[in-house]
Scaffold this active site. Structure first.
Site, PDB file in Angstrom:
ATOM      1  N   LYS A   1     -10.678  -6.371  -5.104  1.00 28.69           N
ATOM      2  CA  LYS A   1     -11.613  -5.263  -5.276  1.00 28.69           C
ATOM      3  C   LYS A   1     -10.901  -3.959  -5.582  1.00 28.69           C
ATOM      4  O   LYS A   1     -11.532  -2.990  -5.980  1.00 28.69           O
ATOM      5  CB  LYS A   1     -12.587  -5.141  -4.104  1.00 28.69           C
ATOM      6  CG  LYS A   1     -11.996  -4.973  -2.743  1.00 28.69           C
ATOM      7  CD  LYS A   1     -13.134  -4.909  -1.714  1.00 28.69           C
ATOM      8  CE  LYS A   1     -12.573  -4.869  -0.309  1.00 28.69           C
ATOM      9  NZ  LYS A   1     -13.557  -4.704   0.716  1.00 28.69           N
TER      10      LYS A   1
ATOM     11  N   LYS B   1      -4.976 -12.687  -7.801  1.00 27.97           N
ATOM     12  CA  LYS B   1      -6.271 -12.894  -7.137  1.00 27.97           C
ATOM     13  C   LYS B   1      -7.286 -11.854  -7.618  1.00 27.97           C
ATOM     14  O   LYS B   1      -6.906 -10.750  -8.037  1.00 27.97           O
ATOM     15  CB  LYS B   1      -6.043 -12.881  -5.621  1.00 27.97           C
ATOM     16  CG  LYS B   1      -6.698 -11.776  -4.879  1.00 27.97           C
ATOM     17  CD  LYS B   1      -6.598 -11.895  -3.381  1.00 27.97           C
ATOM     18  CE  LYS B   1      -7.322 -10.668  -2.864  1.00 27.97           C
ATOM     19  NZ  LYS B   1      -7.566 -10.484  -1.508  1.00 27.97           N
TER      20      LYS B   1
ATOM     21  N   LYS C   1       0.826  -1.214   0.000  1.00 27.42           N
ATOM     22  CA  LYS C   1       0.000   0.000   0.000  1.00 27.42           C
ATOM     23  C   LYS C   1       0.856   1.256   0.000  1.00 27.42           C
ATOM     24  O   LYS C   1       0.445   2.283  -0.531  1.00 27.42           O
ATOM     25  CB  LYS C   1      -0.972  -0.005   1.189  1.00 27.42           C
ATOM     26  CG  LYS C   1      -2.111  -0.991   1.008  1.00 27.42           C
ATOM     27  CD  LYS C   1      -3.234  -0.788   2.012  1.00 27.42           C
ATOM     28  CE  LYS C   1      -4.370  -1.754   1.755  1.00 27.42           C
ATOM     29  NZ  LYS C   1      -5.384  -1.707   2.819  1.00 27.42           N
TER      30      LYS C   1
END
Ligand code: TRP
Length: 334
Positions: free
Chosen positions: A200, A197, A115
């Site tokens: 979202k 994966k 992040k």
């Protein structure tokens, strides 16, 4: 104490749109737990603040996620459903745990590093503290089991370390929680890259099916899903894209992968993808209908969340009082 039910805690951030992967890998597996355990399910709005949010959207997403939990089968007569910021003990315990967690170990967290790269202009203290707040969520309720996706196992490990360190320093206080991971659907992949994966936060819309997509969008995204070199419809390591679609089909239709392979043997990718789309629609559509009804019934939703916060706070208060006492804070005079 054997007849006392164990406690389950889990949470999802109201950030981004919940994907089919989140649903099949996580939320869907939560509903059966309600019969066996004391479950608390939380909308982690405080965690969402670690990346830049539009306030009005965060508010809307928070309520929509709560309604989605209910639409997916979380039953408020069995489980406590609540919004994290409604129970102020989360932030308070996080402060105490901040004095237990080390800067070095937080700095090494994979998600923090990811992040930080993604949000290089906003590497705030909260982003680094994220795992401590998560530890606080879990430890406040003395949770034994935490259903999580694979990407959260490192955070659960650090939660266990923090609990053990605290218990070692101040005597037994916290239950040391265990992860509950589910094999089925634990790893639904991106429709555009079957090695990654389904996430979202993926910027490519076509990579994910979300629980907010309408029928046409679902069909379009599945038609555009990448495939593998040869045209056979079978499961295998050399066929990551078709294997992913077969897994989705199997989880949504209830038919085994083996039976599905037989059913689609000799058929083209087009027919197969349409069948996958149909199976996905059959799962998502009823959830959307329910969710819409719940969002429209504001007083019902607010009532559920009010009750959930009250139930959660009773447990949280007890734990926090105990923690404050153990670390040497003087209790408030009444
Ligand atoms: N970090 C989790 C995620 O992104 C969400 C979360 C917050 C959580 N607090 C939690 C999950 C406590 C399990 C337990 O998926």
């Amino acid at each position: 104490m054997d007849n006392v039910k164990k406690t389950v805690f889990s949470a999802v951030q109201p950030t981004g749109k919940i994907t089919l992967g989140n649903y099949l890998g996580a939320i869907r597996n939560w509903t059966p737990l309600q019969n066996e355990y004391d479950c608390l399910y939380c909308v982690a709005d405080l965690h969402s603040l670690t990346v830049t949010q539009v306030p009005a959207e965060l508010r809307k997403n928070t309520l929509e996620l709560a309604a989605l939990y209910l639409a997916c089968g979380i039953d408020p007569s069995k489980s406590s459903l609540f919004i994290q910021s409604h129970v102020h003990e989360h932030a308070e315990l996080a402060w105490i745990l901040d004095t237990i967690a080390y800067v070095g170990e937080m700095n090494r967290m994979t998600q923090f590093k990811d992040k930080s790269r993604k949000h290089a202009d906003n590497i705030n203290m909260g982003l680094m503290n994220y795992p401590v707040l998560m530890a606080s969520d879990i430890l406040l309720y003395q949770a034994h089991l935490v259903p999580i996706g694979k990407d959260q196992t490192q955070h659960l490990e650090i939660t266990r370390d923090i609990a053990e360190r605290f218990n070692g320093r101040y005597s037994d206080t916290f239950v040391v929680p265990e992860a509950l991971t589910f094999r089925t659907g634990a790893s639904i992949k991106s429709l555009q890259d079957p090695t990654a994966k389904m996430s979202k936060s993926d910027p490519n819309e076509n990579a994910t099916v979300t629980l907010f997509d309408d029928k046409d969008a679902i069909r379009r995204k599945l038609r555009r899903a990448v495939t593998d070199c040869d045209t056979s419809i079978r499961y295998g390591e050399d066929k990551p894209a078709i294997s992913n679609l077969l897994t989705i089909y199997s989880l949504c239709s209830g038919e085994s992968v083996k039976d599905a392979e037989k059913r689609f043997d000799g058929q083209g990718y087009g027919t197969f993808k349409d069948a996958v789309a149909d199976s996905v629609i059959s799962v998502i559509e009823p959830i959307q209908t329910k969710q819409r009804r719940i969002i429209a019934d504001k007083s019902y939703l607010e009532g559920v969340l009010k009750q959930g916060a009250e139930q959660a706070e009773r447990i949280a208060r007890k734990t926090l009082d105990k923690v404050y006492r153990k670390v040497g804070l003087v209790g408030r005079f009444r």
